[in-house]
Design an enzyme around this catalytic site. Sequence first.
Site, PDB file in Angstrom:
ATOM      1  N   LYS A 164     -23.015  22.200  -9.116  1.00 37.07           N
ATOM      2  CA  LYS A 164     -24.333  21.658  -9.405  1.00 37.07           C
ATOM      3  C   LYS A 164     -24.844  20.906  -8.178  1.00 37.07           C
ATOM      4  CE  LYS A 164     -22.285  17.491 -11.253  1.00 37.07           C
ATOM      5  NZ  LYS A 164     -21.010  17.825 -10.592  1.00 37.07           N
ATOM      6  N   TYR A 251     -26.572  13.645 -12.422  1.00 36.23           N
ATOM      7  CA  TYR A 251     -25.659  13.118 -13.435  1.00 36.23           C
ATOM      8  C   TYR A 251     -26.430  12.355 -14.507  1.00 36.23           C
ATOM      9  CZ  TYR A 251     -21.667  14.137 -10.377  1.00 36.23           C
ATOM     10  OH  TYR A 251     -20.728  14.764  -9.616  1.00 36.23           O
TER      11      TYR A 251
END
Length: 414
Positions: A164, A251
């Site tokens: 990611k 996140y």
Amino acid sequence: MSSHSPSNKPVNAGRRHVLGALGASVLAGGASKAMAQSLGFPAPPAGLGQRPYPNLLRPLNDGSRKFGYAIVGLGKYAVNQILPAFAECEYAKVTALVSGDIGKARRLGKHYGIEESHLYTYDNFDKIAQDPEVDAVYIILPNSLHADFTERAFRAGKHVLCEKPMAVTVEECQRMIAAGKKAGKKLMIGYRCHFDPVTHKAIELARTSIGKPQIISTDNGDNTDPTDPTYQWRLTRALSGGGALMDLGIYGINGSRYMLNEDPIEVQATIMPPSDPMFREIDETIVWIMRYRSGAVAHGSASFNVNAMSRFNLQGTEASLRMDPATSYWCNSVSHCTSGDTHTWSTPMFTIPALNQFSAQLDHLAISVANNTPLAATAEEGMQDVRLIRAMYQSANSGSRPVSTDWGDWRKTI
């Protein structure tokens, strides 16, 4: 629980960033040490990181492990976290390495029992199509290279696990998804926290023990070390696609979505002026608000110029949750707080569970392929995060005006 949430069940940059636009093509082509130095980019370090070789908790590569990974990109995260995690995997093993530094690949290959015939450079990566020991490719490269290497891996007939953020644009995400469907192969995104036991516990508590979720706050930051090669590509927009939001803010974005169990319908963001010229290409610090149809609100921050931290606070009508650290590699904790009463769950450091999120992630793709079962971290979810990131940048670049993200339910596209 929506399908984009992790399951509740346990699962068996530097001041001189001169590469610019040229960097992507050079890195994709496997720049040599001399070429890197000629461009002003520091040569690869002589050492391999803080934990270069596996401190094995169980033997590697025993006969029961059938699913082979090629690790593409041998930076600090791959060397210190991912490769050692294979010692815990039940189904996955590392069978090939891909690097722009073939000497580094050879040194690591020696310690992981990988022969020269299974070592590749970025130039000859496509030959992996003829390697029967490789079932999947794990792409751990700068963000702007994710799409191209994913497509190359699919053309080689391999499944893909991609770090990611999935890519730097929505269009690249769409290309990656289309390539996977054309190849008939799976595309999983490296949301390691979806496999963290503390995250599972936090989701369980958020669903059952705090009443109606009202407010979530999330802060993720790190203190950039300009002498650390790890940060150099992150400070170069052509390689990173953005700054603190892309690298750390994701996140908070993804975590807010699975903690609140819904997607935001509006975002608003502000990029703070840089405090140092090394941040001139990217966002050093960004703050944002996400609004949800339920009435909940999330506010967050990400910064490359604060003491390293990762925390979440979720306030409900009956109790609150506190995660600090929330998304660390180990020692994460979650506290359930009511008036005068706090209960805390955590995982210890340097025990087998300390690497569980990595090994469980590696095994998950193997299990999904073997059983043809759905992935817990889909490409569609990865694309949703990239869409939200781009919407936040749109807001920040337009005077912090709110941007609608009421795009409908992305799950229906899976």
